[in-house]
Write a protein that holds these residues in place. Structure first.
Motif, short mmCIF file in Angstrom:
data_model
loop_
_atom_site.label_atom_id
_atom_site.label_comp_id
_atom_site.label_asym_id
_atom_site.label_seq_id
_atom_site.Cartn_x
_atom_site.Cartn_y
_atom_site.Cartn_z
N SER A 53 7.38 0.15 -11.30
CA SER A 53 5.91 0.38 -11.67
C SER A 53 5.84 0.28 -13.21
N GLY A 54 4.79 -0.66 -13.70
CA GLY A 54 4.58 -0.65 -15.00
C GLY A 54 5.50 -1.67 -15.77
N GLU A 55 6.57 -2.21 -15.22
CA GLU A 55 7.56 -3.17 -15.81
C GLU A 55 6.92 -4.50 -15.82
N PHE A 56 6.38 -4.89 -14.65
CA PHE A 56 6.00 -6.50 -14.74
C PHE A 56 4.31 -6.47 -14.70
N VAL A 57 3.89 -7.46 -15.28
CA VAL A 57 2.24 -7.76 -15.57
C VAL A 57 1.89 -8.37 -14.13
N PRO A 77 -0.78 -9.41 12.23
CA PRO A 77 -1.48 -10.13 11.21
C PRO A 77 -1.86 -9.35 10.25
N ASN A 78 -1.96 -8.12 10.28
CA ASN A 78 -2.42 -7.13 9.21
C ASN A 78 -1.48 -6.65 8.14
N VAL A 79 -0.31 -6.92 8.55
CA VAL A 79 0.79 -6.50 7.58
C VAL A 79 0.74 -7.15 6.21
N THR A 80 0.33 -8.16 5.95
CA THR A 80 0.44 -8.84 4.67
C THR A 80 -0.85 -8.00 3.97
N LEU A 81 -2.03 -7.71 4.42
CA LEU A 81 -2.94 -6.75 3.97
C LEU A 81 -2.33 -5.60 3.44
N GLU A 82 -1.57 -4.96 4.50
CA GLU A 82 -0.96 -3.66 4.08
C GLU A 82 -0.03 -3.82 2.72
N PHE A 83 0.80 -5.19 2.67
CA PHE A 83 1.35 -5.25 1.53
C PHE A 83 1.00 -5.13 0.40
N PHE A 84 -0.37 -5.93 0.17
CA PHE A 84 -1.46 -5.85 -0.93
C PHE A 84 -1.64 -4.62 -1.12
N MET A 85 -2.16 -3.94 -0.34
CA MET A 85 -2.79 -2.52 -0.55
C MET A 85 -1.88 -1.61 -1.04
N THR A 86 -0.49 -1.84 -0.39
CA THR A 86 0.39 -0.41 -1.12
C THR A 86 0.78 -1.01 -2.35
N ALA A 87 0.79 -2.28 -2.66
CA ALA A 87 1.44 -2.70 -4.09
C ALA A 87 0.30 -2.24 -5.03
N HIS A 88 -0.94 -2.66 -4.74
CA HIS A 88 -1.97 -2.17 -5.78
C HIS A 88 -1.92 -0.39 -5.88
N LYS A 89 -1.83 -0.12 -5.16
CA LYS A 89 -1.65 1.60 -4.93
C LYS A 89 -0.62 2.03 -5.81
N SER A 90 0.56 1.38 -5.77
CA SER A 90 1.69 1.88 -6.35
C SER A 90 1.74 1.30 -7.90
N ASP A 91 1.02 0.25 -8.17
CA ASP A 91 1.01 -0.24 -9.48
C ASP A 91 -0.22 -0.94 -9.79
N PRO A 92 -1.27 0.13 -9.97
CA PRO A 92 -2.85 -0.61 -10.11
C PRO A 92 -3.02 -1.22 -11.30
N LEU A 93 -2.13 -1.31 -12.31
CA LEU A 93 -2.21 -2.23 -13.51
C LEU A 93 -1.80 -3.77 -13.39
N ALA A 94 -1.06 -3.80 -12.31
CA ALA A 94 -0.24 -5.08 -12.11
C ALA A 94 -1.28 -5.81 -11.53
N THR A 95 -1.18 -7.28 -12.05
CA THR A 95 -1.87 -8.55 -11.22
C THR A 95 -1.24 -8.84 -10.11
#
Length: 289
Positions: A53-57, A77-95
């Motif tokens: 977290s915080g290492e990659f933009v 089919p919803n697992v990809t949505l979960e991937f994105f939501m978890t990634a955003h929650k874990s590193d909210p500053l990353a694009t």
């Protein structure tokens, strides 16, 4: 590798958290089903995001999902949505990016037309995914510049930053032609207002070049390397000198980036720095002596 990146102030992007192509999924993961696979997936994304977290933009969250669906087939089919939501929650500053190939390279791949890309991206956004960037791999054989431009224009209507994330030209083409095609692609990308960045796919290993390399094994420039060096020199503002008008104003046109300014009047002088960033407005800088 990250220690080297930090020490040299290099900006890095994360590629990737998951890869939907089963060929590049670890064999032990391919053998998992049900709750075992779900557990492995959760461990993967949480441990990875917590550690870096915080290492990659940027993060390519689920790579090449227009062409493959290993995880969706097995976890729904919803697992990809979960991937994105978890990634955003874990590193909210990353694009967070949706990254795929053959979107701008060819019109022969029905899986990854611009329309299918836009449709999939909007589907994830409607589901609540934080989708911040458009990732276009760009593995070209013979590029078609007008098509690239038209595709970028259409993707730009989404209002998201576009990155050309893996640009290369096929090794089936001779090196001089490869370099000429590379220049076409780079000029199209650099000149488009919606493209925020370009990354080259130039893997070099002891057995030779994967597809396109900038240097040989002794780090001597190949034709593609000459093109990159020349364009980097062309796409930066060189030293600009001049005198102000009677009102003390001086104007110049420059590329985006960091600038150092030195102002002299009589026996007085001062230095300043500023950043020229993307925007519609003229940038004004006031310097007092």
């Amino acid at each position: 590798m990250l220690e080297f990146v930090r020490a040299n102030q290099i900006t890095a992007r994360g590629h990737n958290i998951f890869w939907e192509d089963p060929v590049y999924t670890p064999p032990w993961v391919r053998n998992l089903t049900g709750e075992q696979l779900k557990s492995a997936v959760n461990l993967r994304i949480n441990s990875l995001m917590n550690k870096y977290s915080g290492e990659f933009v940027h993060w390519d969250v689920s790579n090449e999902m227009l062409h493959f669906n290993f995880y969706e087939q097995r976890l729904g089919p919803n697992v990809t949505l979960e991937f994105f939501m978890t990634a955003h929650k874990s590193d909210p500053l990353a694009t967070l990016f949706m990254n795929d190939f053959n979107v701008v390279e060819t019109c022969a791949d029905v899986n990854s037309t611009v329309d299918t890309y836009i449709s999939r991206l909007r589907e994830l956004q409607r589901g609540g995914a934080t989708m911040d960037g458009i990732g276009l791999e760009g593995h070209f054989t013979v590029p078609n510049p007008p098509r690239i431009r038209a595709d970028l224009d259409k993707l730009a209507t989404l209002g998201l930053p576009i990155w050309l994330t893996e640009i290369d030209i096929s090794k089936k083409i001779d090196q001089q032609t490869q370099a000429a095609y590379l220049e076409q692609v780079l000029r199209e990308g650099f000149s488009h207002s919606a493209v925020n960045g370009i990354m080259l796919w130039t893997a070099l290993h002891p057995y030779g070049c994967y597809q396109m390399c900038l240097t040989d094994n002794d780090l001597n420039n190949l034709p593609a390397g000459d093109v990159v060096d020349r364009l980097l020199g062309e796409w930066q503002t060189s030293e600009v000198n001049g005198e102000t008008d009677p009102h003390g104003s001086y104007s110049f046109f420059g590329f985006l980036g960091e600038y150092n300014v030195n102002v002299r009047y009589s026996d007085r002088s001062t230095n300043a720095t500023f950043s020229l960033c993307k925007g519609d407005e003229t940038r004004h800088l006031s310097i007092n002596l």
